[in-house]
Design a protein around this motif. Structure first.
Motif, PDB file in Angstrom:
ATOM      1  N   PHE A  92       0.784  -1.102  -0.030  1.00 27.66           N
ATOM      2  CA  PHE A  92      -0.008   0.084  -0.083  1.00 27.66           C
ATOM      3  C   PHE A  92       1.000   1.300  -0.071  1.00 27.66           C
ATOM      4  O   PHE A  92       1.405   1.592   1.097  1.00 27.66           O
ATOM      5  CB  PHE A  92      -0.811   0.252   1.383  1.00 27.66           C
ATOM      6  N   ASN A  94       0.253   4.140   0.020  1.00 28.13           N
ATOM      7  CA  ASN A  94      -0.102   5.492   0.453  1.00 28.13           C
ATOM      8  C   ASN A  94       0.414   5.265   1.903  1.00 28.13           C
ATOM      9  O   ASN A  94      -0.067   6.217   2.838  1.00 28.13           O
ATOM     10  CB  ASN A  94      -1.366   5.788   0.291  1.00 28.13           C
TER      11      ASN A  94
ATOM     12  N   ARG B 199     -10.632   1.993   8.774  1.00 31.83           N
ATOM     13  CA  ARG B 199      -9.237   2.366   8.273  1.00 31.83           C
ATOM     14  C   ARG B 199      -8.934   1.853   6.987  1.00 31.83           C
ATOM     15  O   ARG B 199      -7.883   2.197   6.242  1.00 31.83           O
ATOM     16  CB  ARG B 199      -8.060   1.815   9.235  1.00 31.83           C
ATOM     17  N   ARG B 200      -9.936   0.586   6.869  1.00 25.76           N
ATOM     18  CA  ARG B 200      -9.881   0.036   5.513  1.00 25.76           C
ATOM     19  C   ARG B 200     -10.036   0.450   4.304  1.00 25.76           C
ATOM     20  O   ARG B 200      -9.561   0.030   3.054  1.00 25.76           O
ATOM     21  CB  ARG B 200     -10.697  -1.329   5.814  1.00 25.76           C
ATOM     22  N   TYR B 202      -8.525   3.388   3.608  1.00 27.03           N
ATOM     23  CA  TYR B 202      -7.358   3.676   3.072  1.00 27.03           C
ATOM     24  C   TYR B 202      -6.337   2.523   2.533  1.00 27.03           C
ATOM     25  O   TYR B 202      -5.886   2.841   1.512  1.00 27.03           O
ATOM     26  CB  TYR B 202      -6.483   4.141   4.335  1.00 27.03           C
ATOM     27  N   PHE B 203      -6.774   1.279   2.749  1.00 27.31           N
ATOM     28  CA  PHE B 203      -6.198   0.156   2.173  1.00 27.31           C
ATOM     29  C   PHE B 203      -6.707   0.091   0.844  1.00 27.31           C
ATOM     30  O   PHE B 203      -6.161  -0.092  -0.065  1.00 27.31           O
ATOM     31  CB  PHE B 203      -6.362  -1.170   3.126  1.00 27.31           C
ATOM     32  N   GLY B 205      -8.222   2.345  -1.093  1.00 27.71           N
ATOM     33  CA  GLY B 205      -7.784   3.035  -2.041  1.00 27.71           C
ATOM     34  C   GLY B 205      -6.355   3.009  -2.421  1.00 27.71           C
ATOM     35  O   GLY B 205      -6.117   3.632  -3.245  1.00 27.71           O
ATOM     36  N   GLY B 206      -5.664   2.497  -1.405  1.00 26.20           N
ATOM     37  CA  GLY B 206      -4.156   2.538  -1.701  1.00 26.20           C
ATOM     38  C   GLY B 206      -3.724   1.523  -2.745  1.00 26.20           C
ATOM     39  O   GLY B 206      -3.085   1.853  -3.495  1.00 26.20           O
ATOM     40  N   SER B 207      -4.221   0.283  -2.435  1.00 29.25           N
ATOM     41  CA  SER B 207      -4.083  -0.706  -3.690  1.00 29.25           C
ATOM     42  C   SER B 207      -5.058  -1.837  -3.271  1.00 29.25           C
ATOM     43  O   SER B 207      -5.359  -2.454  -2.460  1.00 29.25           O
ATOM     44  CB  SER B 207      -2.922  -1.513  -3.428  1.00 29.25           C
ATOM     45  N   VAL B 209      -5.687  -4.401  -5.267  1.00 29.78           N
ATOM     46  CA  VAL B 209      -5.010  -5.977  -5.359  1.00 29.78           C
ATOM     47  C   VAL B 209      -4.531  -6.307  -4.105  1.00 29.78           C
ATOM     48  O   VAL B 209      -4.624  -7.374  -3.689  1.00 29.78           O
ATOM     49  CB  VAL B 209      -3.955  -5.805  -6.599  1.00 29.78           C
ATOM     50  N   ALA B 210      -3.761  -5.246  -3.340  1.00 34.11           N
ATOM     51  CA  ALA B 210      -3.163  -5.697  -2.103  1.00 34.11           C
ATOM     52  C   ALA B 210      -4.269  -5.838  -1.041  1.00 34.11           C
ATOM     53  O   ALA B 210      -3.870  -6.887  -0.059  1.00 34.11           O
ATOM     54  CB  ALA B 210      -2.141  -4.508  -1.796  1.00 34.11           C
ATOM     55  N   ALA B 211      -5.298  -4.970  -1.107  1.00 36.74           N
ATOM     56  CA  ALA B 211      -6.431  -5.208   0.112  1.00 36.74           C
ATOM     57  C   ALA B 211      -7.061  -6.603  -0.183  1.00 36.74           C
ATOM     58  O   ALA B 211      -7.271  -7.008   0.623  1.00 36.74           O
ATOM     59  CB  ALA B 211      -7.293  -4.029  -0.472  1.00 36.74           C
ATOM     60  N   ARG B 213      -5.685  -9.254  -1.408  1.00 33.71           N
ATOM     61  CA  ARG B 213      -4.606 -10.280  -0.781  1.00 33.71           C
ATOM     62  C   ARG B 213      -4.424 -10.241   0.672  1.00 33.71           C
ATOM     63  O   ARG B 213      -4.174 -11.072   1.264  1.00 33.71           O
ATOM     64  CB  ARG B 213      -3.157  -9.880  -1.533  1.00 33.71           C
ATOM     65  N   ALA B 214      -4.855  -9.118   1.154  1.00 31.92           N
ATOM     66  CA  ALA B 214      -4.611  -8.935   2.831  1.00 31.92           C
ATOM     67  C   ALA B 214      -5.903  -9.508   3.201  1.00 31.92           C
ATOM     68  O   ALA B 214      -6.025  -9.374   4.586  1.00 31.92           O
ATOM     69  CB  ALA B 214      -4.537  -7.551   3.121  1.00 31.92           C
ATOM     70  N   GLY B 215      -6.921 -10.091   2.462  1.00 34.46           N
ATOM     71  CA  GLY B 215      -7.939 -10.719   2.911  1.00 34.46           C
ATOM     72  C   GLY B 215      -9.130  -9.694   3.141  1.00 34.46           C
ATOM     73  O   GLY B 215     -10.067 -10.169   3.949  1.00 34.46           O
ATOM     74  N   ILE B 216      -9.007  -8.621   2.796  1.00 34.38           N
ATOM     75  CA  ILE B 216     -10.181  -7.627   2.930  1.00 34.38           C
ATOM     76  C   ILE B 216     -11.182  -7.818   2.148  1.00 34.38           C
ATOM     77  O   ILE B 216     -10.993  -8.060   0.927  1.00 34.38           O
ATOM     78  CB  ILE B 216      -9.605  -6.270   2.793  1.00 34.38           C
ATOM     79  N   GLY B 273      -6.759   6.581  -1.264  1.00 39.27           N
ATOM     80  CA  GLY B 273      -5.798   6.425  -0.819  1.00 39.27           C
ATOM     81  C   GLY B 273      -5.316   7.430   0.310  1.00 39.27           C
ATOM     82  O   GLY B 273      -4.676   7.403   1.298  1.00 39.27           O
TER      83      GLY B 273
END
Lengths: 249, 328
Positions: A92, A94, B199-200, B202-203, B205-207, B209-211, B213-216, B273
């Protein structure tokens, strides 16, 4: 004397009429750093995607820690302790180091803050700091957004995340691609330090010089089959170097 | 904008520089400068009556801005909030006009807002439609619905009790609607920085794909962003109807662009993000302050758009400058 943490046998993968992998054998020993080499289309990526749960093989067995396993999806493989770090790193940009490491599993603070679902930012920041502190790449300020970090520092955050969540097997896809000379050396140091932590690492790498510097064994694939493997005694092992080149040609 | 997210705090050793880079601080300084200049130029600026007028004018936009900040941080955009406000305000006033009790009118108003939010959220998060295009469509539909319902008329039979609930001035001479607005903005602002679920955004909006993968559960999160934005637009409709004592067919018209402008000035990135609700609220305050200064200095209020546009350009230019300064 080998102590396999992961063993694949008779792996065949077919996509329609195309055979991507044909009766492939693969072994990863506990604590070793193994390099997986081969031309484009040799089957490295397919093999890695099977190990990380993206594909289920058409035939073959996967044995992890002595037990046969089947991965239905990447989350399955991750739960079993296998983390794959792709070139995009899935960070991430950001957010700071702590947020990146704890993404999706943030700790809730104790006491009255629990009622409001507040995150325990202090304890996560502390543990994130500790997680990257022991790495070969230094991160001056873990509270910065990782978009300001260098390529090596970003690798470090991605690895710290895997280590933090107790992954035993780390697969890294071209970790030194697209890095400058100095950053490359830092990332290679980082990979060497993983060995000291007892991590078992699979590296997909094209650069033989880099392989020689960090790997203890190289496995070469060709046209979806095993081509051969070489033990590497150190960076100056000319014999191993020659053998790898021979197998790639 | 590298340091705007409070999740990514300024680096050690460089704090004052980083502090200036914090968009919230920069906008606050700008607000103080505009205020100082205005109080020199006009004796009417620094009066309680004038300042409370500015706060009242901000209230409705601040509520909408809080929702829009969440959508922007999640990586989306919502053009329909102004129309949702219009539909909710007209629905509220029509039901009251028909003689129904207040609770019934508020329920209809809430359901209308919820329906828009659920429609936006479902089509964007689950059907995968582009948020800009989809909310452009629901914005158009919403404004049309307002005219269908109202037939172009305004509705002014709002019960006195409802009006005074929001307009009473129990504290510092400020009406309740200001306190409601500040309370909602502050509460959501704190939750977005601290609460594990909020807070999620921000995750996400940040990415994305990564979110994943982080199980969100990114779809549900995205869905909720639009529902929250619509519900806040609904609240804004209730507040503005109580304030003005009537609902107009053009209630909330054009508000979405003013609020997006304010939010981006306040540090929200349209790429997601980044940003805070505090920043968005300060952006609203700054734009309203400029409007107010133009009025009390007897300058043409038509210049407001020029001022807002120039500040917006300045804001995105400093983003680029900051980026160059920080990278390597």
């Amino acid at each position: 004397m080998s102590d396999p943490i992961l063993e694949l046998s008779g792996i065949t993968m077919q996509f329609g009429p195309v055979t991507a992998l044909d009766d492939v054998q693969f072994r990863l020993d506990r604590g070793e750093t193994l390099a997986l080499l081969g031309d484009n289309g040799a089957g490295k990526s397919t093999l890695i995607k099977i190990v990380s749960g993206y594909y289920r093989p058409t035939a073959g067995r996967i044995v992890l820690n002595g037990r046969p396993v089947t991965f239905h999806d990447p989350q399955d493989a991750r739960r079993a302790g296998i983390e794959t770090i792709y070139q995009d790193l899935a960070l991430f940009d950001n957010l700071d180091v702590a947020a990146n490491i704890f993404a999706g599993q943030e700790r809730v603070a104790p006491g009255w803050r629990r009622l409001l679902g507040f995150a325990d930012r202090r304890s996560m920041a502390r543990d994130a700091e500790a997680a990257v502190a022991g790495m070969a790449v230094t991160i001056p300020d873990t509270r910065r957004a990782v978009e300001d970090f260098s390529g090596g520092q970003r690798q470090c955050v991605a690895i710290a995340r895997a280590v933090m969540w107790g992954r035993e097997i780390l697969i890294m896809d071209e970790p030194t691609a697209a890095l400058g000379v100095r950053e490359t050396q830092r990332v290679l140091d980082l990979i060497r330090s993983l060995k000291a932590r007892g991590m078992s690492v699979i590296l997909i790498m094209h650069n033989i010089e880099h392989v020689m510097q960090v790997a203890t064994r190289a496995v070469v694939m060709r046209s979806g089959r095993n081509r051969g493997e070489v033990a590497i005694s150190g960076p100056d092992d000319a014999e191993a170097h020659a053998a790898i080149v021979r197998m790639l040609m | 904008m590298t340091d705007s997210s409070a999740l990514a705090r300024p680096p050690a050793g460089l704090r004052w520089k980083a502090l200036i880079r914090q968009r919230e601080v920069a906008i606050l300084l700008l607000i103080l400068i505009v205020g100082a200049v205005a109080s020199v130029l006009s004796p009417f600026f620094l009066t309680w009556a004038n300042l409370s007028n500015v706060l009242i004018a901000c209230s409705v936009e601040m509520i909408v801005a809080a929702g829009l900040a969440i959508v922007l941080i999640s990586g989306g955009i919502d053009l329909s909030v102004g129309s949702i406000m219009g539909v909710c305000a007209i629905a509220l006033a029509i039901v009251l006009d028909a003689g129904a009790p207040l609770w019934a009118a508020l329920s209809v108003c809430l359901l209308a807002g919820l329906a828009f939010g659920v429609a936006n959220g479902t089509l964007i998060a689950y059907a995968g439609l582009n948020p800009l295009v989809l909310t452009l469509a629901t914005m158009t539909i919403g404004r049309s619905v307002v005219f269908i319902l109202s037939q172009g008329y305004s509705f002014a039979s709002i019960p006195q009790g409802f009006k005074s609930a929001f307009n009473a001035t129990p504290l510092f001479g400020l009406p309740n609607l200001v306190w409601v607005s500040l309370g909602v903005t502050a509460a959501l602002g704190v939750l977005l920085q601290r609460n594990v679920w909020f807070r999620r955004f921000y995750f996400l909006g940040g990415s994305e794909v990564a979110a994943i993968r982080a199980g969100i559960d990114t779809r549900r999160l995205k869905f909720m962003a639009y529902v929250i934005a619509a519900l806040l637009a609904t609240l804004a409709a209730i507040v503005t109807t109580a304030r003005l004592g009537s609902a107009f067919p053009n209630t909330g018209s054009g508000l979405e662009l003013r609020v997006i402008t304010a939010a981006v000035i306040g540090g929200c990135s349209i790429y997601g993000g980044k940003g805070t609700i505090l920043g968005a609220a300060l952006g609203v305050l700054l734009l309203n302050l400029i409007n107010n200064v133009l009025v009390i200095l007897s300058l043409s209020v038509y210049w407001q758009g020029v001022a807002a546009g120039l500040i917006l350009i300045l804001a995105i230019l400093t983003d680029i400058a900051n980026r160059r300064g920080v990278r390597r």
